[in-house]
Design an enzyme around this catalytic site. Sequence first.
Site, short mmCIF file in Angstrom:
data_model
loop_
_atom_site.label_atom_id
_atom_site.label_comp_id
_atom_site.label_asym_id
_atom_site.label_seq_id
_atom_site.Cartn_x
_atom_site.Cartn_y
_atom_site.Cartn_z
N ASN A 1 0.76 -1.28 0.15
CA ASN A 1 0.24 0.04 -0.17
C ASN A 1 0.84 1.38 0.07
O ASN A 1 0.34 2.28 0.61
CB ASN A 1 -0.92 0.08 1.19
CG ASN A 1 -2.00 -1.06 1.04
OD1 ASN A 1 -2.10 -2.08 0.26
ND2 ASN A 1 -3.16 -0.91 1.91
N TYR B 1 3.57 1.89 1.38
CA TYR B 1 4.73 2.44 2.77
C TYR B 1 5.93 2.29 2.42
O TYR B 1 6.14 1.84 1.30
CB TYR B 1 3.98 1.55 4.04
CG TYR B 1 2.67 1.68 4.58
CD1 TYR B 1 2.80 2.94 5.40
CD2 TYR B 1 1.55 1.42 4.12
CE1 TYR B 1 1.70 3.19 6.28
CE2 TYR B 1 0.34 1.90 4.66
CZ TYR B 1 0.41 2.79 5.84
OH TYR B 1 -0.90 3.16 6.14
N GLY C 1 -10.81 -6.51 6.22
CA GLY C 1 -10.54 -5.01 6.56
C GLY C 1 -11.89 -4.31 6.37
O GLY C 1 -12.58 -4.10 7.47
#
Length: 209
Positions: free
Chosen positions: A25, A27, A166
């Site tokens: 994602n 990061y 999620g």
Amino acid sequence: MRDFGRAAKNAMKAGFDGVELHAANGYLPNQFLAESANQRTDEYGGSIPNKSRFVLEVMQELISAVGGDKVGIKISPFHPYGNMILDNPVDTYTYLIEELNKLDFAFVELMKRSPYFPSASHYPADDEIELFGSMIKQKVIANTAYDKATAEAELEKGIAHLISFGTLFLANPDLPKRFEMGAELNQPDRATMFGGGEHGYTDYPFLIK
């Protein structure tokens, strides 16, 4: 690297069961893997082994800090969130997984591409769990856009050991009970995600208060 180890130790002191390196994602670990972000010319850039070095060194630090049985990693081979685009995602993640297989830790959370973020046109259409999950030595946790039926179907394939949820868990704080009862699910309100106040985070209704 020591900052990651220190953070892991602090998490253990705070009562967490373990830590997961978020290498998906967009990061920082994901940025090292993607040519769209990693323009380095030193030992952390250029070749696939060099671009993978940061992730592997952080994992080694975490394992050393708290023990491999308390460490996992999340990866997203075909998910281009944050414009993280790889020239050759298959070769990159194949190499990364082969190197991760040499380490002793608990699990890999393998994130599939999101329907909200289409992959780059040169990315293959392969199913990530089938392509990469079968390479992974550690426990595999499959992630992204599963519901009860698709999660059970994924587990029946025998590659993933667990499914993580999620968005559905955000909208359904009692998701396991709803799955168990076959109850209707609350629908997530994406407009309230990733910012704002408590609305959309703490006000989804339970089946039974």
